[in-house]
Motif scaffolding. Structure first.
Motif, mmCIF file in Angstrom:
data_model
loop_
_atom_site.group_PDB
_atom_site.id
_atom_site.type_symbol
_atom_site.label_atom_id
_atom_site.label_comp_id
_atom_site.label_asym_id
_atom_site.label_seq_id
_atom_site.Cartn_x
_atom_site.Cartn_y
_atom_site.Cartn_z
ATOM 1 N N TYR A 99 44.911 35.358 36.960
ATOM 2 C CA TYR A 99 45.433 36.659 37.369
ATOM 3 C C TYR A 99 45.501 36.740 38.894
ATOM 4 N N THR A 100 46.630 37.191 39.404
ATOM 5 C CA THR A 100 46.784 37.401 40.840
ATOM 6 C C THR A 100 46.711 38.877 41.200
ATOM 7 N N ALA A 101 46.459 39.704 40.221
ATOM 8 C CA ALA A 101 46.229 41.131 40.417
ATOM 9 C C ALA A 101 45.382 41.611 39.247
ATOM 10 N N ALA A 102 44.676 42.692 39.435
ATOM 11 C CA ALA A 102 43.873 43.244 38.349
ATOM 12 C C ALA A 102 44.777 43.649 37.191
ATOM 13 N N PHE A 122 44.757 39.507 49.447
ATOM 14 C CA PHE A 122 43.845 38.632 50.170
ATOM 15 C C PHE A 122 43.522 37.356 49.398
ATOM 16 N N LEU A 123 44.069 37.186 48.207
ATOM 17 C CA LEU A 123 43.629 36.090 47.350
ATOM 18 C C LEU A 123 43.892 34.711 47.954
ATOM 19 N N LYS A 124 45.026 34.523 48.583
ATOM 20 C CA LYS A 124 45.329 33.215 49.169
ATOM 21 C C LYS A 124 44.313 32.856 50.241
ATOM 22 N N LEU A 131 38.564 41.368 40.403
ATOM 23 C CA LEU A 131 39.545 40.355 40.803
ATOM 24 C C LEU A 131 38.910 39.240 41.631
ATOM 25 N N LEU A 132 37.972 39.593 42.503
ATOM 26 C CA LEU A 132 37.290 38.552 43.285
ATOM 27 C C LEU A 132 36.438 37.675 42.373
ATOM 28 N N SER A 133 35.764 38.280 41.410
ATOM 29 C CA SER A 133 34.951 37.513 40.457
ATOM 30 C C SER A 133 35.829 36.577 39.637
ATOM 31 N N HIS A 134 36.928 37.111 39.107
ATOM 32 C CA HIS A 134 37.852 36.301 38.312
ATOM 33 C C HIS A 134 38.388 35.127 39.130
ATOM 34 N N THR A 135 38.808 35.395 40.363
ATOM 35 C CA THR A 135 39.374 34.352 41.213
ATOM 36 C C THR A 135 38.344 33.285 41.537
ATOM 37 N N THR A 136 37.114 33.699 41.802
ATOM 38 C CA THR A 136 36.058 32.741 42.110
ATOM 39 C C THR A 136 35.779 31.834 40.922
ATOM 40 N N VAL A 152 56.795 55.892 34.062
ATOM 41 C CA VAL A 152 56.121 55.240 32.943
ATOM 42 C C VAL A 152 56.359 53.733 32.935
ATOM 43 N N ARG A 153 55.321 53.002 32.664
ATOM 44 C CA ARG A 153 55.402 51.547 32.564
ATOM 45 C C ARG A 153 56.182 51.171 31.307
ATOM 46 N N GLN A 154 57.018 50.123 31.417
ATOM 47 C CA GLN A 154 57.893 49.742 30.305
ATOM 48 C C GLN A 154 57.333 48.600 29.456
ATOM 49 N N SER A 155 56.196 48.070 29.823
ATOM 50 C CA SER A 155 55.585 46.991 29.035
ATOM 51 C C SER A 155 54.092 47.251 28.876
ATOM 52 N N ASN A 156 53.487 46.571 27.907
ATOM 53 C CA ASN A 156 52.062 46.744 27.654
ATOM 54 C C ASN A 156 51.215 46.037 28.710
ATOM 55 N N TYR A 157 50.033 46.573 28.921
ATOM 56 C CA TYR A 157 49.039 45.903 29.748
ATOM 57 C C TYR A 157 48.345 44.825 28.926
ATOM 58 N N THR A 158 47.927 43.754 29.588
ATOM 59 C CA THR A 158 47.158 42.711 28.921
ATOM 60 C C THR A 158 46.054 42.225 29.846
ATOM 61 N N ALA A 159 44.921 41.894 29.260
ATOM 62 C CA ALA A 159 43.788 41.418 30.066
ATOM 63 C C ALA A 159 43.113 40.226 29.389
ATOM 64 N N GLU A 160 43.860 39.498 28.598
ATOM 65 C CA GLU A 160 43.296 38.381 27.852
ATOM 66 C C GLU A 160 42.666 37.346 28.785
ATOM 67 N N GLY A 161 41.388 37.056 28.563
ATOM 68 C CA GLY A 161 40.692 36.032 29.328
ATOM 69 C C GLY A 161 40.264 36.443 30.725
ATOM 70 N N TYR A 162 40.515 37.686 31.098
ATOM 71 C CA TYR A 162 40.267 38.102 32.479
ATOM 72 C C TYR A 162 38.785 38.007 32.858
ATOM 73 N N LEU A 163 37.900 38.398 31.959
ATOM 74 C CA LEU A 163 36.467 38.378 32.248
ATOM 75 C C LEU A 163 35.772 37.129 31.696
#
Length: 285
Positions: free
Chosen positions: A9-12, A23-25, A49-54, A153-164
């Motif tokens: 993920y490059t964003a939450a 700041f991820l790069k 996001l910092l935890s995921h990236t690390t 309104v957002r046109q697609s669903n949110y997903t967080a598979e594997g994020y944590l």
């Protein structure tokens, strides 16, 4: 059998004020100077996001995500949020995009949100991004009723598979978590407190100046990443303290990187990342 590549993920996955996606790069470049097998402790975990990236960058590292703002609860309820927004999408089907919603349509939206709240859970921060003007958030139904609604309104669903995945998730006062690890070897603290002199309305607690100064004690003699902005003047304050008092400056010898964040076409602010490995001979930039 081909192994499925984990999503990086490059964003939450859900809206969160103050996430470090720009700041991820630089953050990943700076991580190369730190041990791949260290214990990384995200004291103010925010969106994670910092935890995921690390964890993605150093899979063998132990990464502790301090979820003090309840972001993991929002992730756990992402299916409910998607269903609510899908229903609102239907209600707003004939409303022009990015325009004010009529009062009659607003009442239908409010009624649907009220029904969802009666069923047990509403993620108002995520909902806000679909029916409020850009960067505006509410935290309750009562606040929502007072606002002018827009069809964003957002046109697609949110997903967080594997994020944590792979993270150790805790929810503690940062001081308690710091005290558990401050004397252990090979520990790196990720320190991203709510910024001084910026909007903190979606955070759980109100921060005063002494709260920000207390955080600086975490940096004394430790390996750290510290995030602030040019709005806070906390770096200048530490420099003043160093020259005018017997106290030391916790940022002395730290590397510094900056990134500019536009607020709108006319204004912007600068995010600042300082980092220091207490066990290394890194020279400051």
């Amino acid at each position: 059998m081909k192994l499925q590549k984990k999503k990086n993920y490059t964003a939450a996955p859900l809206p969160f004020m103050g996430q470090k996606r720009r700041f991820l790069k630089d953050f990943k470049n700076a991580l190369t100077a730190f041990p791949p097998d260290a214990i990384y402790i995200d004291l103010f975990g925010g969106s994670g996001l910092l935890s995921h990236t690390t964890k993605q960058f150093y899979p063998d590292a132990k990464v502790i995500y301090n979820d003090f703002d309840g972001f993991s609860e929002r992730l756990a309820n992402i299916d409910k949020t998607n269903l609510l927004i899908a229903d609102i999408r239907l209600i707003l089907n004939d409303s022009p995009s990015d325009k004010k919603i009529s009062d009659s349509i607003k009442q239908k939206v409010i009624a649907r949100v009220e029904l969802e709240e009666q069923n047990g859970y509403v993620d108002y921060i995520t909902l806000s991004s679909s029916i409020l003007f850009s960067m505006k958030y509410v935290l309750s139904l009562e606040q929502l009723k007072k606002e002018t609604l827009y069809n964003t309104v957002r046109q697609s669903n949110y997903t967080a598979e594997g994020y944590l995945e792979g993270l150790e998730v805790v929810s503690l006062d940062y001081k308690k978590l710091f005290n558990q690890y401050k004397n252990k070897p090979n520990v790196v603290f990720l320190v991203d407190p709510p910024y001084l002199s910026t909007e903190t309305g979606t955070y759980k607690s109100y921060w005063k100046l002494n709260d920000y100064l207390d955080v600086l004690q975490v940096l004394d003699g430790t390996s750290f990443f510290y995030f602030t902005s040019n709005k806070s003047s906390i770096i200048e304050l530490c420099e003043w303290i160093e020259t005018k008092t017997p106290m030391s400056n916790p940022f002395t010898g730290a590397n510094r990187m900056e990134t500019k964040n536009p607020v709108n076409f006319q204004t912007s602010y600068t995010d600042i990342m300082l980092f220091k490995d207490s066990n290394s001979s890194i020279t400051s930039l």
